[in-house]
Every structure is written in C-alpha cells, then in structure tokens.
Design an enzyme around this catalytic site. Structure first.
Site, PDB file in Angstrom:
ATOM      1  N   SER A  97       2.689  -0.085  -1.803  1.00 41.79           N
ATOM      2  CA  SER A  97       1.901  -1.090  -2.947  1.00 41.79           C
ATOM      3  C   SER A  97       0.531  -1.580  -1.793  1.00 41.79           C
ATOM      4  CB  SER A  97       2.570  -1.664  -3.804  1.00 41.79           C
ATOM      5  OG  SER A  97       3.489  -1.295  -4.851  1.00 41.79           O
ATOM      6  N   TYR A 123       5.742  -7.272 -12.392  1.00 41.72           N
ATOM      7  CA  TYR A 123       5.293  -6.256 -12.104  1.00 41.72           C
ATOM      8  C   TYR A 123       5.239  -4.228 -12.288  1.00 41.72           C
ATOM      9  CZ  TYR A 123       4.162  -4.588  -7.207  1.00 41.72           C
ATOM     10  OH  TYR A 123       3.230  -3.335  -5.782  1.00 41.72           O
ATOM     11  N   ASN A 172       3.608  -0.577 -12.084  1.00 41.57           N
ATOM     12  CA  ASN A 172       2.171   0.151 -11.785  1.00 41.57           C
ATOM     13  C   ASN A 172       1.099   0.815 -12.444  1.00 41.57           C
ATOM     14  OD1 ASN A 172       3.311   0.136  -9.083  1.00 41.57           O
ATOM     15  ND2 ASN A 172       5.260   1.240  -9.109  1.00 41.57           N
ATOM     16  N   THR A 200       3.396  -6.111  -0.015  1.00 39.91           N
ATOM     17  CA  THR A 200       4.476  -5.685   0.543  1.00 39.91           C
ATOM     18  C   THR A 200       4.543  -4.018  -0.161  1.00 39.91           C
ATOM     19  OG1 THR A 200       5.959  -6.201  -0.939  1.00 39.91           O
ATOM     20  CG2 THR A 200       5.653  -7.131   1.679  1.00 39.91           C
ATOM     21  N   GLY A 201       4.767  -2.807   0.729  1.00 33.49           N
ATOM     22  CA  GLY A 201       4.784  -1.536  -0.391  1.00 33.49           C
ATOM     23  C   GLY A 201       6.249  -1.341   0.142  1.00 33.49           C
TER      24      GLY A 201
END
Length: 390
Positions: free
Chosen positions: A88, A181, A183, A327-328
């Site tokens: 991400s 959140y 995507n 962050t991912g």
C-alpha cells in the site's frame, strides 16, 4: 466470512497488544547508527520476521542494516539492496499522480468519480475523488471477499479492475464519510488516471513519479509474477496455521499481482522509497498547497499508532510527534516507509513475511520501535501504556 485482509488484521492486533517491551539501548553506537536500532531489528526477527531490512537516508548519509535471513531454507543474508512488493505504499504514488492531474487542471478533488467513470461503481455520482483518496467514500474493500481468502490460489489468477470492483460490490458497504480502508477506491483512481491521460497507469507512474524522483528500481507490474533484481523470499502464514510449528510459513515470492494493481502492486526497494518521499515532501512532485492537503488527515480506528490518513499518506504517531508516509502489507512482504516534514530524513523498513495472527503485533511494534529510535532517538512506547501498566 473471509479473513480480514493482512493490513487491517495487523493493525487491529497491534492496537490490542499493548506495549512492546523496550529493548535496551546499545551502550555505544557508531556515529551513523541510531542507538538501539539493531536491537529493535533483532526484536522484529525474534517476534516472527524471517528477515528485516532497514535503510536510513538523511543529511549525514546512508545507513543500511539487515537481520535474520532472506530464505528459511538457504539461510542466506537479506540483500542490502533487496527489492520487494511495497504493497500500500503504492497508494502514495498513485495519489501523487492524481494530484498532479489536479494541479494541471485536468481534475478536481471534489468532483464525483462517476463524472469520468460513469457506471463503474454504485453511487459514483456522489463519491468524490477526495473521498477515494482518504478512504471515506463508503466503499467495501474487495480483498475481504471470499475469493481472496487463499493467496496461493488468487495469486495464480489474473484479474481485471472490473472484476475487483464487482467483488467489492458484493460486500456490505461501510458508512460514507467515515474512514474505512478500501483498496477498491484506489482501483478506481487507477482507472481515473488512465481515463484522463489516455495512458496505462504504469506509464504514468514511470513518467510522473519514478523518473523525476530517481526511482530507477521501481515498477508497476501487471500480471508478471516475479521480482526483478536481488530480493528476499517472501513468506505468508496460512489462516489458522500455528506460527510456532516448523514449516508453518509458506514461500510466496512469485504471484500474479493483478489483484493489487493501483491499490498495492508496485515493486521497489528501500532506496527508491526514500527517494520518493524526499521528492514528494521536498515539493518536486506536487505543489505545497496540495502537499498540505495530502497531509490533512481524517481520524482512523488505528490511533494512536497510525492516527490519521490523508490523501494517500498516513501518519505514524511517534513519541516526538507524527511522521508521514505509508505502510504496506501483501502476501510475502510488509513495509513501513516514513519521512519528516521536509523529506530530509527518511527511513524504510521491510520484512519478508505477511502474517495475520495476533503474535504479529510484537513484530510490527518492533518495527515502529525502530522508526521511533531513528526519528525520536528513544524507544517507542504507546501513549498511556506506562501508566496503564502501573
């Protein structure tokens, strides 16, 4: 109900875990090595990371360290210039691309996504570009569908953006206007960039972000399942597996990244991520006004560790204040990449595992501890944790 996606699970258990026991600072350290940094990295390995890589870039130069192993079979060292799936952190790059189009007058942050992409998403005549960027558009995240329960299965398939959006529309929608959140929103933003520019998103990222920032090791793959250049083997913990049992971590370096695309598909390395935030926060990619809007965040349920989310950027709440970056989390790798307000001090940390079990909280808290030791010069402590322990 499919399992919670890795990023949200990791954050949830982080918040529930309480305080990470501070590791003792080193009695002496080299001038260019943050005190206690190596111990923080060792704590991440002890907590379940096969290997960890950290890179710091600032006015004093570059500092790189690795701990653990790149591969559980060969026990080789993590390459100092390892590439990895940044997950991400991709969102920061896509957001910067969208904001360049806003700066050029091609888009407005407050126009509905349905104006450019009619019929792509239910309610698209109401959901704005800004709401997609900061996850307040009321969209489910497609990766929580049952289709994405097992990365060894979905990582072998090719998905179109339309298929990903359809998966999201089969899930309950969160409340619009509140942070949730998603995507799915960034898949729509990828389509928006392509519609406005007439070029593939990978080309626009190369032209607008990678090349200007000097990110020569970064790219957005479409369906190719490998990683170019040196890299550590990526691992994941299957749902329900006991992490204490030998062989519980499964290798998953190769996977078709079409399921991630504009939401979390970029491959890069620590040097390039530090270059990206240097260019972004240094004003080389978007104007100061738009950068201010990128760092104007909405409150998230992940406070106090990750208290706010802006336009493709998230804040980490350290003991000396907030730093911005991202962050991912993706099968194989987890990444933290942050910088100070000017972009002069940057740090990226990568671990070669994706885990959703509660024990992962200690691994991620060790990573936050490493960030805190660099940016703040002291161990990390959750706000209020000391008084709570007393």
């Amino acid at each position: 109900m499919p399992p919670m996606n890795g990023k949200r699970m990791a954050i949830a258990v982080l918040v529930a875990a309480g305080l990470l026991s501070p590791v003792p600072a080193a009695a002496q350290a080299r001038h260019d090595e943050p005190v206690g940094m190596r111990q923080a990295l060792e704590a991440a390995v002890s907590a379940g990371a096969p290997g960890v890589l950290v890179r710091i870039d600032d006015e004093h130069g570059t500092w790189i360290a690795t701990r653990g192993t790149a591969d559980l079979d060969t026990r080789g060292a993590v390459p100092r210039e390892a590439r990895f799936r940044v997950a991400s952190v991709t969102k920061s790059m896509v957001a910067a691309t969208v904001l360049q189009l806003v700066q050029e007058g091609e888009l407005s942050l407050d126009e509905p996504i349905g104006r450019r992409l009619p019929g792509q998403i239910d309610g698209g005549d109401q959901i704005t570009v800004r709401e997609l960027l900061n996850h307040t558009g009321g969209l489910a995240t497609y990766d929580e569908a049952a289709e994405f329960a097992d990365p060894e299965q979905y990582g072998k398939r090719s998905y179109t953006p339309r298929q990903l959006i359809d998966e999201a529309e089969g899930l309950p929608s969160p409340e619009r206007g509140r942070f949730s959140y998603s995507n799915t929103g960034y898949i729509l933003l990828g389509l928006l960039v392509e519609k406005v520019t007439g070029h593939e998103l990978s080309e626009e990222l190369e032209r607008r972000i990678f090349r200007p920032a000097g990110m020569t090791r970064s790219y957005l793959p479409k369906t190719w399942d490998g990683i170019r250049g040196p890299h550590a083997t990526g691992y994941y913990l299957p749902t329900g597996a006991d992490p204490s049992r030998p062989g519980s971590l499964r290798p998953i370096t190769r996977l078709n990244p079409s399921f991630a695309w504009a939401a979390y598909g970029v491959v890069s390395d620590a040097r390039d991520l530090n270059r990206f935030y240097q260019a972004l926060f240094g004003g080389r990619l978007v104007s100061q006004n738009l950068l201010t809007q990128m760092r104007t965040g909405v409150t998230t349920p992940q406070a106090p560790i990750f208290p706010r989310y802006g336009l493709g950027l998230e804040a980490v709440g350290l003991t000396c204040g907030e730093m911005w970056g991202a962050t991912g989390s993706i099968p194989g790798y987890e990444t933290l990449s942050f910088a100070d307000a000017t972009g002069k001090r940057r740090m990226t940390l990568s671990v070669n595992v994706h885990r959703g079990d509660p024990a992962v909280a200690h691994m991620l808290l060790a990573a936050v501890d490493a960030l805190n030791r660099y940016f703040c010069g002291e161990p990390y402590e959750l706000p209020g944790a000391a008084s709570k322990a007393r």
